[in-house]
Design a protein around this motif. Structure first.
Motif, PDB file in Angstrom:
ATOM      1  N   GLN A 199       0.805  -1.216   0.000  1.00  0.00           N
ATOM      2  CA  GLN A 199       0.000   0.000   0.000  1.00  0.00           C
ATOM      3  C   GLN A 199       0.839   1.269   0.000  1.00  0.00           C
ATOM      4  O   GLN A 199       0.289   2.376  -0.065  1.00  0.00           O
ATOM      5  CB  GLN A 199      -0.956   0.001   1.187  1.00  0.00           C
ATOM      6  CG  GLN A 199      -2.039  -1.076   1.094  1.00  0.00           C
ATOM      7  CD  GLN A 199      -3.017  -1.018   2.244  1.00  0.00           C
ATOM      8  OE1 GLN A 199      -2.667  -1.275   3.388  1.00  0.00           O
ATOM      9  NE2 GLN A 199      -4.261  -0.676   1.946  1.00  0.00           N
ATOM     10  N   ASN A 220       1.449  -3.461  -8.388  1.00  0.00           N
ATOM     11  CA  ASN A 220       0.927  -2.380  -7.564  1.00  0.00           C
ATOM     12  C   ASN A 220       1.754  -1.131  -7.834  1.00  0.00           C
ATOM     13  O   ASN A 220       2.761  -1.175  -8.556  1.00  0.00           O
ATOM     14  CB  ASN A 220       0.911  -2.759  -6.078  1.00  0.00           C
ATOM     15  CG  ASN A 220       2.276  -3.181  -5.551  1.00  0.00           C
ATOM     16  OD1 ASN A 220       3.245  -2.442  -5.624  1.00  0.00           O
ATOM     17  ND2 ASN A 220       2.344  -4.401  -5.003  1.00  0.00           N
ATOM     18  N   ASN A 252      -3.284   2.424  -6.193  1.00  0.00           N
ATOM     19  CA  ASN A 252      -3.566   1.014  -6.404  1.00  0.00           C
ATOM     20  C   ASN A 252      -5.023   0.894  -6.817  1.00  0.00           C
ATOM     21  O   ASN A 252      -5.880   1.648  -6.336  1.00  0.00           O
ATOM     22  CB  ASN A 252      -3.327   0.201  -5.131  1.00  0.00           C
ATOM     23  CG  ASN A 252      -1.863  -0.066  -4.874  1.00  0.00           C
ATOM     24  OD1 ASN A 252      -1.050  -0.032  -5.790  1.00  0.00           O
ATOM     25  ND2 ASN A 252      -1.516  -0.329  -3.621  1.00  0.00           N
ATOM     26  N   PRO A 265      -7.930  -4.365  -1.013  1.00  0.00           N
ATOM     27  CA  PRO A 265      -7.037  -3.484  -0.254  1.00  0.00           C
ATOM     28  C   PRO A 265      -5.998  -4.288   0.529  1.00  0.00           C
ATOM     29  O   PRO A 265      -6.330  -5.297   1.163  1.00  0.00           O
ATOM     30  CB  PRO A 265      -7.985  -2.741   0.696  1.00  0.00           C
ATOM     31  CG  PRO A 265      -9.317  -2.793   0.022  1.00  0.00           C
ATOM     32  CD  PRO A 265      -9.353  -4.115  -0.693  1.00  0.00           C
ATOM     33  N   GLY A 266      -4.752  -3.863   0.436  1.00  0.00           N
ATOM     34  CA  GLY A 266      -3.681  -4.544   1.153  1.00  0.00           C
ATOM     35  C   GLY A 266      -3.035  -5.674   0.394  1.00  0.00           C
ATOM     36  O   GLY A 266      -1.982  -6.177   0.798  1.00  0.00           O
TER      37      GLY A 266
END
Length: 334
Positions: free
Chosen positions: A67, A97, A120, A125-126
């Protein structure tokens, strides 16, 4: 005993020197100008420094910190300058990413004075593996992100630089179907330029693998494992047919495609090229026609300093500079 003391003293001095070097490297990687975009005093930006470990370092960092933005990106206090009035939005490729895709390009553009942003998109998420979901959904995420950039910077338009999916179907879908352009009033477009590195325009067969999975009807099964973006980017997919139905381009947008003949993913590489429609301009570039010693492949094109210079020229064609060609290698870049 005295020999041990001397040896230990030498070791401590070496450790201190290495600590200083590492600290300097950390500062150089993390520090960057804040607020208004700061340009180099040299009117001709230097060729971006290339290190053959850049790609490996970026991949490892993208796995550990998926992230995190790449160096130079996502300074939300940045304000565009008169010289570079449009922020640059960097869109990564499939299963990549922002951190691992743009470790070279982001600081290179920031150094020239651009406000740089790198989201991203298209993945949980992550997760380090982004841009795996449906192209339509990814395009909607890009639309929201561009609106956020415009609001934060006060700019009227952005430029998009994308790699693979991020230079092909996702931004093109955004431009056509998600409000990125206004065909009736191109001066109201939210995007001025789309600069694409090895984009998966018109689908790719991944050196024949995609052709095989398509003929055997296996794309749904593969997509169940790796994401809908696989099926969407196959030649002849429903997504591609819809996207290409009314032509490749949108009025008022300046398109640049940078391809490599050694691409093993967006194949055949000629599929990456676009045809200009009304009110648009297209420049299709095969990088080996610019730099014969460039043997970058699909992945390393984002870490290719020859390609970086072409990106810079496409963003600011009024101040373009001749490409100073250097060796660029598959996987490693250069």
């Amino acid at each position: 005993m005295s020999n041990r003391i001397v040896s230990r003293s030498r070791w401590n001095r070496r450790r201190a020197r290495w600590a200083a070097v590492c600290a300097g490297l950390a500062l150089s990687l993390t520090a960057g100008p804040q607020g208004a975009a700061a340009a180099s005093e040299d009117p001709t930006p230097p060729r971006p420094l290339s290190r053959f470990l850049d790609v490996a370092t970026a991949v490892a960092g993208g796995l550990l910190h998926p992230q995190a933005p790449p160096s130079g990106a996502n300074d939300w206090s940045c304000r565009p300058t008169r010289k570079h009035p449009r922020p640059v939005v960097l869109l990564h490729g499939s299963a990549a990413n922002a951190f691992n895709n743009w470790g070279m390009m982001s600081p290179w553009l920031k150094q020239q004075g651009y406000c740089v942003f790198a989201p991203n998109y298209g993945g949980p998420p992550g997760s380090p593996f982004q841009a795996t979901g449906p192209i339509r959904d990814s395009a909607r995420q890009v639309a929201r992100y561009v609106d956020r950039v415009l609001k934060a910077t006060g700019a009227r338009q952005v430029d998009i630089v994308g790699h693979s999916q991020g230079g092909g179907p996702t931004p093109r879908w955004y431009l056509r179907f998600e409000g990125g352009t206004n065909p009736e009033h191109p001066d109201r477009n939210k995007v001025r330029s789309l600069v694409a590195l090895a984009p998966s325009n018109h689908g790719g067969n991944i050196s024949g693998i995609g052709t095989l999975t398509t003929r055997l009807g296996l794309n749904p099964a593969v997509s169940a494992l790796v994401g809908q973006a696989w099926s969407d980017q196959m030649v002849g997919s429903e997504m591609n047919r819809t996207l290409d139905r009314d032509g490749d381009t949108q009025p008022g947008v300046r398109y640049t495609v940078i391809a490599t003949r050694y691409d093993a993913f967006a194949t055949p590489y000629r599929n990456t090229f676009l045809t200009a429609g009304p009110g648009a301009t297209v420049r299709n570039i095969l990088i080996q026609q610019i730099c014969k010693q460039d043997v970058s492949d699909h992945l390393s094109l984002a870490y290719d300093t020859n390609a970086a210079q072409l990106v810079s020229n496409a963003l600011d064609p009024a101040h373009a500079h001749p490409v100073r060609c250097g060796l660029a290698l598959p996987v490693l870049g250069g």
